[in-house]
Design a protein around this motif. Sequence first.
Motif, mmCIF file in Angstrom:
data_model
loop_
_atom_site.group_PDB
_atom_site.id
_atom_site.type_symbol
_atom_site.label_atom_id
_atom_site.label_comp_id
_atom_site.label_asym_id
_atom_site.label_seq_id
_atom_site.Cartn_x
_atom_site.Cartn_y
_atom_site.Cartn_z
ATOM 1 N N UNK A 43 0.860 -1.180 0.000
ATOM 2 C CA UNK A 43 0.000 0.000 0.000
ATOM 3 C C UNK A 43 0.893 1.225 0.000
ATOM 4 N N UNK A 44 0.378 2.317 -0.531
ATOM 5 C CA UNK A 44 1.084 3.593 -0.520
ATOM 6 C C UNK A 44 0.587 4.392 0.678
ATOM 7 N N UNK A 45 1.502 4.814 1.542
ATOM 8 C CA UNK A 45 1.132 5.541 2.749
ATOM 9 C C UNK A 45 1.998 6.787 2.892
ATOM 10 N N UNK A 46 1.501 7.753 3.648
ATOM 11 C CA UNK A 46 2.316 8.904 4.007
ATOM 12 C C UNK A 46 3.289 8.475 5.095
ATOM 13 N N UNK A 47 4.482 9.014 5.034
ATOM 14 C CA UNK A 47 5.457 8.713 6.068
ATOM 15 C C UNK A 47 5.003 9.317 7.386
ATOM 16 N N UNK A 48 5.469 8.704 8.451
ATOM 17 C CA UNK A 48 5.181 9.199 9.793
ATOM 18 C C UNK A 48 6.490 9.514 10.500
ATOM 19 N N UNK A 49 6.391 10.386 11.470
ATOM 20 C CA UNK A 49 7.542 10.691 12.312
ATOM 21 C C UNK A 49 7.689 9.589 13.357
ATOM 22 N N UNK A 50 8.768 9.620 14.103
ATOM 23 C CA UNK A 50 8.998 8.618 15.143
ATOM 24 C C UNK A 50 7.910 8.617 16.211
ATOM 25 N N UNK A 51 7.266 9.774 16.426
ATOM 26 C CA UNK A 51 6.198 9.845 17.432
ATOM 27 C C UNK A 51 4.862 9.335 16.901
ATOM 28 N N UNK A 52 4.836 8.895 15.638
ATOM 29 C CA UNK A 52 3.615 8.329 15.056
ATOM 30 C C UNK A 52 2.763 9.319 14.289
ATOM 31 N N UNK A 53 3.058 10.601 14.398
ATOM 32 C CA UNK A 53 2.293 11.594 13.669
ATOM 33 C C UNK A 53 2.742 11.662 12.214
ATOM 34 N N UNK A 54 1.838 12.063 11.357
ATOM 35 C CA UNK A 54 2.135 12.321 9.952
ATOM 36 C C UNK A 54 3.266 13.343 9.865
ATOM 37 N N UNK A 55 4.124 13.196 8.859
ATOM 38 C CA UNK A 55 5.253 14.119 8.737
ATOM 39 C C UNK A 55 4.811 15.559 8.448
ATOM 40 N N UNK A 56 3.574 15.747 8.064
ATOM 41 C CA UNK A 56 3.100 17.102 7.767
ATOM 42 C C UNK A 56 2.399 17.779 8.948
ATOM 43 N N UNK A 57 2.307 17.088 10.087
ATOM 44 C CA UNK A 57 1.704 17.693 11.278
ATOM 45 C C UNK A 57 2.781 18.466 12.038
#
Length: 165
Positions: A43-57
């Motif tokens: 599946x194609x997904x948005x990357x997440x930061x180490x804290x689990x949030x989307x990289x754009x948050x």
Amino acid sequence: MDLLRIAERTGLKPRDFAAPIPKAAVGEWGMPAFLLSDGREHYLVLKKRLDGFCIFIELRSGRFVCSIYDARPLNCRFYPFVYIPGDVVRLELVEGAERFCPGIGRGPVRDLSAEAEAAVEREREMESYREVVERWNKLVASAEVDGDFDKFLEFALAAARASKL
């Protein structure tokens, strides 16, 4: 298509914000899964930061804010709801959303017409994406293309640009 919208809005390459996740690792999501050279569907997904949030948050003035709000993916347009595809438009409140969404329980009750319109748009885009993935999967299965993730992203972007014209 989300990929094209985000790339155009941010100037980033899709590889900078998107990642493949093996379907076998996460189960059935009811979305198109593309083949890669490892022989598995992803599946194609948005990357997440180490804290689990989307990289754009981003955290701004004590609030979580989407830094690409005007180009956010269609699924994000339902937040704090999750869109459940089916014969009828069904939205469910994201678990724990009251901790992150400051508008829950405040302000006037409003209709969900914008979310309904987003659901229609999501279904249209998902059908286009499904066609792109099916074409890609045939090419990979027949060994006409190398099942490389970057090549898949280029293929999907080219298809999105062509359909936008």
